[in-house]
Write an enzyme that holds these catalytic residues in place. Structure first.
Site, mmCIF file in Angstrom:
data_model
loop_
_atom_site.group_PDB
_atom_site.id
_atom_site.type_symbol
_atom_site.label_atom_id
_atom_site.label_comp_id
_atom_site.label_asym_id
_atom_site.label_seq_id
_atom_site.Cartn_x
_atom_site.Cartn_y
_atom_site.Cartn_z
ATOM 1 N N LYS A 142 120.679 5.993 -21.374
ATOM 2 C CA LYS A 142 119.674 6.829 -20.713
ATOM 3 C C LYS A 142 118.442 6.003 -20.357
ATOM 4 O O LYS A 142 117.901 6.106 -19.254
ATOM 5 C CB LYS A 142 119.303 8.016 -21.612
ATOM 6 N N GLN A 171 118.301 14.062 -28.772
ATOM 7 C CA GLN A 171 119.723 13.716 -28.820
ATOM 8 C C GLN A 171 120.427 14.485 -29.942
ATOM 9 O O GLN A 171 119.950 14.509 -31.080
ATOM 10 C CB GLN A 171 119.861 12.197 -29.028
ATOM 11 N N ASP A 198 117.411 19.107 -20.665
ATOM 12 C CA ASP A 198 118.765 19.466 -21.090
ATOM 13 C C ASP A 198 119.126 20.883 -20.637
ATOM 14 O O ASP A 198 120.296 21.260 -20.676
ATOM 15 C CB ASP A 198 118.866 19.431 -22.629
#
Ligand code: GUN
Length: 287
Positions: A54, A98, A123
């Site tokens: 990422k 995460q 997200d």
């Protein structure tokens, strides 16, 4: 029949290029560089690889990225305080925590995710974004399903009026996929572990999405000739071997188009995360 193989790389490159161009325009017009914070607690090896990828993608596209690393022993309060800081950090337009969290924090997962400012929720897991997606308002949408739908559009596979069947009802893939396909006027059926006569339903699908987490779950007899099969599964079957939820060899003889694993939709997730970060920055600038 041998199916067209939809390689993630090709579509990810297009999505990333769009995000790069949009970020460049935003910087030129407002002086703002989109910024992503990735929060990781503990040292899960797979998560560490994902997080590195990422940050690398941010670097390649000219986005600012911040790594927030907390120890395995971090407390719920420490994690929430970190999110509060990032919610107020003007350099940061997107926040990703995460998953999975370390065992000791797992019970606080919802509380942690819901603490993220919905405007920075790249997200798309916050109930505000889940709700906005379900009523068709502008929302930040979970990256994997959003990437799959973008890929269908870029590949010229019609969604409007198609029969779509999604196997799996998770909050990360199945449910947002259902909403994205419905929004584009597909007729959508969601199947799961309690579904009776699954194969009879999947055989109706023009677009079949597998998000089950079981290797080889979708077999050739479950697929209508010519259908598009999207495999969201990532199953480790040996230390260095990943397979999807679809029996690729057999199904590619029946399907019209199919995504491979690895090399399929997995690559779209990070591309879409970059796009979501740029979208979040743009939305925050116009607020
Ligand atoms: N871990 C595996 N997939 C995901 C995802 O989509 N988002 C986050 N935050 N963590 C993950």
């Amino acid at each position: 029949m041998t199916a067209r193989i939809l390689y993630g790389k090709e579509f990810a490159a297009k999505i990333r290029e769009e995000a790069r161009r949009e970020a460049e325009r935003l910087r030129r017009e407002t002086g703002v560089t989109p910024g992503l914070a990735v929060v990781i607690a503990g040292h899960d090896p797979a998560s560490e690889v994902y997080v590195r990828n990422k940050h690398k993608a941010c670097d390649e596209l000219g986005l600012f990225s911040l790594a927030v690393e907390l120890p395995e022993t971090a407390t719920r309060e420490e994690l929430l305080a970190k999110i509060d800081d990032l919610n107020h950090d003007e350099r940061i337009h997107g926040i990703l925590v995460q998953l999975p969290l370390p065992k000791a924090l797992a019970a606080a997962e919802s509380e942690v995710l819901f603490r993220i400012d919905p405007a920075k929720d790249v997200d798309g897991f916050h109930p505000v974004n889940v709700g906005r997606l379900s009523i068709g308002e502008a929302a930040l949408v979970p990256c994997t399903p959003a990437g799959c739908v973008r890929m269908l559009e870029l590949a010229g596979i019609p969604i409007d009026g198609a029969r779509a069947v999604v196997i799996g009802r998770s909050n990360i893939v199945g449910k947002p996929m259902m909403n994205l396909l419905l929004q584009r006027s597909a007729t959508v059926t969601v199947c799961h572990s309690h579904t009776k006569d699954l194969a009879a339903i999947t055989r109706e699908a023009d677009i079949l999405v597998a998000a089950v987490g079981r290797p080889g779950f979708v077999t050739a007899d479950m697929v209508k000739p010519g259908a598009t099969v999207i495999d969201v599964g990532i199953n480790r079957v040996a230390p260095k071997k990943l397979v999807g939820d679809v029996d690729f060899e057999a199904v590619s003889e029946v399907a019209g188009a199919i995504t491979p694993v690895p090399g399929g939709v997995g690559l779209l997730t990070i591309a879409m995360l970059m796009q979501n970060t740029v979208t979040a920055a743009k939305l925050q600038m116009t607020k």
